[in-house]
Design a protein around this motif. Structure first.
Motif, PDB file in Angstrom:
ATOM      1  N   THR A 135       2.616  20.273  24.891  1.00  0.00           N
ATOM      2  CA  THR A 135       3.297  21.468  25.366  1.00  0.00           C
ATOM      3  C   THR A 135       4.819  21.300  25.380  1.00  0.00           C
ATOM      4  OG1 THR A 135       2.776  20.655  27.587  1.00  0.00           O
ATOM      5  CG2 THR A 135       1.413  22.413  26.740  1.00  0.00           C
ATOM      6  N   TRP A 136       5.297  20.159  25.844  1.00  0.00           N
ATOM      7  CA  TRP A 136       6.747  19.980  25.949  1.00  0.00           C
ATOM      8  C   TRP A 136       7.386  19.722  24.597  1.00  0.00           C
ATOM      9  CZ3 TRP A 136       9.957  20.563  30.237  1.00  0.00           C
ATOM     10  CH2 TRP A 136       9.284  20.932  31.408  1.00  0.00           C
ATOM     11  N   MET A 137       6.679  19.036  23.704  1.00  0.00           N
ATOM     12  CA  MET A 137       7.224  18.847  22.358  1.00  0.00           C
ATOM     13  C   MET A 137       7.213  20.165  21.586  1.00  0.00           C
ATOM     14  SD  MET A 137       5.807  15.022  21.425  1.00  0.00           S
ATOM     15  CE  MET A 137       6.527  14.939  19.784  1.00  0.00           C
ATOM     16  N   THR A 138       6.178  20.982  21.767  1.00  0.00           N
ATOM     17  CA  THR A 138       6.141  22.290  21.120  1.00  0.00           C
ATOM     18  C   THR A 138       7.259  23.184  21.638  1.00  0.00           C
ATOM     19  OG1 THR A 138       3.752  22.182  20.748  1.00  0.00           O
ATOM     20  CG2 THR A 138       4.751  24.365  20.732  1.00  0.00           C
ATOM     21  N   ALA A 139       7.469  23.174  22.959  1.00  0.00           N
ATOM     22  CA  ALA A 139       8.542  23.984  23.548  1.00  0.00           C
ATOM     23  C   ALA A 139       9.907  23.512  23.059  1.00  0.00           C
ATOM     24  CB  ALA A 139       8.470  23.921  25.072  1.00  0.00           C
ATOM     25  N   THR A 140      10.106  22.208  22.988  1.00  0.00           N
ATOM     26  CA  THR A 140      11.363  21.652  22.481  1.00  0.00           C
ATOM     27  C   THR A 140      11.589  22.080  21.037  1.00  0.00           C
ATOM     28  OG1 THR A 140      11.215  19.736  23.964  1.00  0.00           O
ATOM     29  CG2 THR A 140      12.620  19.501  22.016  1.00  0.00           C
ATOM     30  N   GLN A 141      10.545  21.984  20.232  1.00  0.00           N
ATOM     31  CA  GLN A 141      10.641  22.401  18.837  1.00  0.00           C
ATOM     32  C   GLN A 141      10.973  23.882  18.723  1.00  0.00           C
ATOM     33  OE1 GLN A 141       6.967  23.142  16.894  1.00  0.00           O
ATOM     34  NE2 GLN A 141       7.680  22.470  14.888  1.00  0.00           N
ATOM     35  N   PHE A 149      18.368  27.561  19.935  1.00  0.00           N
ATOM     36  CA  PHE A 149      18.892  28.009  21.225  1.00  0.00           C
ATOM     37  C   PHE A 149      20.204  27.311  21.561  1.00  0.00           C
ATOM     38  CE2 PHE A 149      19.364  27.015  25.729  1.00  0.00           C
ATOM     39  CZ  PHE A 149      19.456  28.291  26.261  1.00  0.00           C
ATOM     40  N   LYS A 150      21.136  28.104  22.120  1.00  0.00           N
ATOM     41  CA  LYS A 150      22.421  27.567  22.561  1.00  0.00           C
ATOM     42  C   LYS A 150      22.694  28.003  23.994  1.00  0.00           C
ATOM     43  CE  LYS A 150      24.652  29.621  19.211  1.00  0.00           C
ATOM     44  NZ  LYS A 150      23.523  30.153  18.415  1.00  0.00           N
ATOM     45  N   GLN A 170      11.621  25.979  31.804  1.00  0.00           N
ATOM     46  CA  GLN A 170      12.410  24.931  32.437  1.00  0.00           C
ATOM     47  C   GLN A 170      13.430  24.327  31.477  1.00  0.00           C
ATOM     48  OE1 GLN A 170       9.826  22.480  35.317  1.00  0.00           O
ATOM     49  NE2 GLN A 170       8.297  23.501  34.038  1.00  0.00           N
ATOM     50  N   LEU A 171      13.051  24.157  30.213  1.00  0.00           N
ATOM     51  CA  LEU A 171      13.998  23.635  29.225  1.00  0.00           C
ATOM     52  C   LEU A 171      15.164  24.598  29.016  1.00  0.00           C
ATOM     53  CD1 LEU A 171      11.532  22.186  26.570  1.00  0.00           C
ATOM     54  CD2 LEU A 171      13.234  20.876  27.853  1.00  0.00           C
ATOM     55  N   ALA A 172      14.865  25.891  28.911  1.00  0.00           N
ATOM     56  CA  ALA A 172      15.924  26.881  28.701  1.00  0.00           C
ATOM     57  C   ALA A 172      16.876  26.917  29.894  1.00  0.00           C
ATOM     58  CB  ALA A 172      15.307  28.261  28.455  1.00  0.00           C
ATOM     59  N   LYS A 173      16.310  26.910  31.108  1.00  0.00           N
ATOM     60  CA  LYS A 173      17.148  26.941  32.309  1.00  0.00           C
ATOM     61  C   LYS A 173      18.029  25.702  32.401  1.00  0.00           C
ATOM     62  CE  LYS A 173      15.441  27.866  36.281  1.00  0.00           C
ATOM     63  NZ  LYS A 173      16.624  28.612  36.759  1.00  0.00           N
ATOM     64  N   ASN A 175      19.165  23.943  30.117  1.00  0.00           N
ATOM     65  CA  ASN A 175      20.155  23.911  29.047  1.00  0.00           C
ATOM     66  C   ASN A 175      21.064  25.133  29.050  1.00  0.00           C
ATOM     67  OD1 ASN A 175      19.716  21.496  26.944  1.00  0.00           O
ATOM     68  ND2 ASN A 175      17.716  22.082  27.779  1.00  0.00           N
ATOM     69  N   GLY A 176      21.135  25.822  30.187  1.00  0.00           N
ATOM     70  CA  GLY A 176      22.152  26.845  30.378  1.00  0.00           C
ATOM     71  C   GLY A 176      21.839  28.224  29.859  1.00  0.00           C
ATOM     72  N   ALA A 177      20.559  28.616  29.831  1.00  0.00           N
ATOM     73  CA  ALA A 177      20.222  29.981  29.412  1.00  0.00           C
ATOM     74  C   ALA A 177      20.842  30.990  30.375  1.00  0.00           C
ATOM     75  CB  ALA A 177      18.707  30.160  29.372  1.00  0.00           C
ATOM     76  N   SER A 178      21.327  32.094  29.823  1.00  0.00           N
ATOM     77  CA  SER A 178      21.877  33.146  30.683  1.00  0.00           C
ATOM     78  C   SER A 178      20.772  33.912  31.391  1.00  0.00           C
ATOM     79  CB  SER A 178      22.724  34.108  29.856  1.00  0.00           C
ATOM     80  OG  SER A 178      21.940  34.724  28.847  1.00  0.00           O
ATOM     81  N   ALA A 179      19.602  33.991  30.768  1.00  0.00           N
ATOM     82  CA  ALA A 179      18.441  34.648  31.367  1.00  0.00           C
ATOM     83  C   ALA A 179      17.191  34.163  30.645  1.00  0.00           C
ATOM     84  CB  ALA A 179      18.550  36.162  31.269  1.00  0.00           C
TER      85      ALA A 179
END
Length: 344
Positions: A135-141, A149-150, A170-173, A175-179
């Motif tokens: 799950t975490w490797m798929t999400a990272t990919q 994503f930036k 959790q990865l997006a948050k 790494n600074g996701a705006s939403a």
């Protein structure tokens, strides 16, 4: 020939009730591999599809189900004429590890490349470790390799309470996701994503038009990265509607079917410069998987150790209850991983 127990499928394909435990040969190691005594394995939706004969296996995958596990190294590959090797690279016999495999995790032992495993410390339980790799490797990919994503971008994740989306939130948050927006099929799942995982907002795909809600929430701008496991049932059409300028749609699954409900608005793809890309993880070569594992290990592993990243577990089964475990996954009533403990 040495043998072990593994989960098999009567007639090689069938419903959950076709699963049973039988005696099979222990896998033979090839260069670069270790033999791991499996403590626990995680369930994934691809397991259901494979069991039903609907998942094309990569050529290197064994017939036994299961792609993620935790366990202990009990043997390493030895070159002919050099029996008794105990170490390969940074790994040696006795190490507690967890990782990703092309298949074979529903068993007492698994042969796996050292390119796709990580060492486990006592800070991470065997159950939690078994629910991380796929799950975490798929999400990272999906977020970084494919979705590009930036920091500062907005994300939409379908199937918000699924294992991959739980990781991606959790990865997006972090790494600074705006939403971070999600879709789910119940208010309970939406509340879980928002209140426990920190998603910005969620929308019930059964009662709301998620594209309209996203555009409303973003003042018409849309989102930059969309991770879609459904695609059919109107999803891809709506993904394009709520994608921002230069948005990216990452297709990871076809839970909603192979075809869209309505014609695709090609003009919107052109006007917005939307990039739509499909991706799988299991069919990737070892070089790709090694780089992905390294990214997860370098950037995220410490956040598992200090509990900053959560790996919610819906239920832990003994592997003798594998039928019930598959039936629970089929129900779509889960909010996290289903894990099975292996007897020896």
């Amino acid at each position: 020939m040495a043998s072990m127990k593994a989960v098999c499928i009567k007639n090689d394909v069938g419903p959950a009730t076709a699963l049973y435990i039988d005696t099979v040969p222990i896998p033979v190691l090839t260069p670069g591999q270790v033999l791991v005594k499996v403590h626990a394995f995680g369930l994934n939706r691809m397991d259901l599809l494979q069991r039903e004969g609907k998942y094309p296996l990569p050529p290197q995958a064994p017939k036994t189900l299961g792609v993620e596990f935790s366990g202990q190294i009990v043997e390493v590959y030895s070159e002919p004429g050099k029996p008794g090797e105990r170490k390969i690279g940074i790994f040696e016999v006795g190490d507690e590890v967890f990782g990703l495999a092309y298949g074979g995790a529903y068993a007492q032992k698994i042969a796996v490349s050292t390119d796709t495993i990580m060492k486990r410390t006592n800070n991470i339980s065997i159950e939690t470790a078994a629910g991380i790799p796929e799950t975490w490797m798929t999400a990272t990919q999906a977020l970084f390799q494919v979705g590009c994503f930036k920091e500062g971008e907005a994300v939409l994740l379908h199937a918000g309470a699924s294992g991959v989306s739980i990781a991606a939130i959790q990865l997006a948050k972090s790494n600074g996701a705006s939403a971070v927006y999600v879709t789910a099929g119940s208010q309970e799942k939406i509340d879980f994503c928002v209140n426990e995982l920190g998603a910005t907002a969620g929308f019930n795909y059964k009662t709301q038009d998620f594209a309209e809600q996203i555009l409303k929430a973003t003042n018409g701008r849309g989102v930059d990265v969309i991770v879609d496991y459904v695609t059919g049932q109107g999803y891809l059409e709506k993904d394009i509607m709520c994608a921002a300028l230069d948005g990216r749609v990452v297709i990871l699954g076809l839970m909603g079917g192979l075809k869209t409900d309505e014609p695709i608005d090609i003009g919107a793809i052109l006007r917005k410069r939307v990039r739509i890309e499909g991706s799988t993880l299991r069919s990737r070569d070892l070089d790709y998987l090694r780089a992905l594992r390294q990214k997860l290990e370098d950037e995220s592993i410490t956040l598992f150790h200090d509990n900053s990243f959560k790996v919610p577990i819906e239920k832990v089964f003994n592997w003798t209850d594998i039928v019930e475990a598959h039936q629970l996954m089929e129900s779509n009533n889960t909010r996290g991983k289903i894990i099975c403990i292996v007897d020896h």
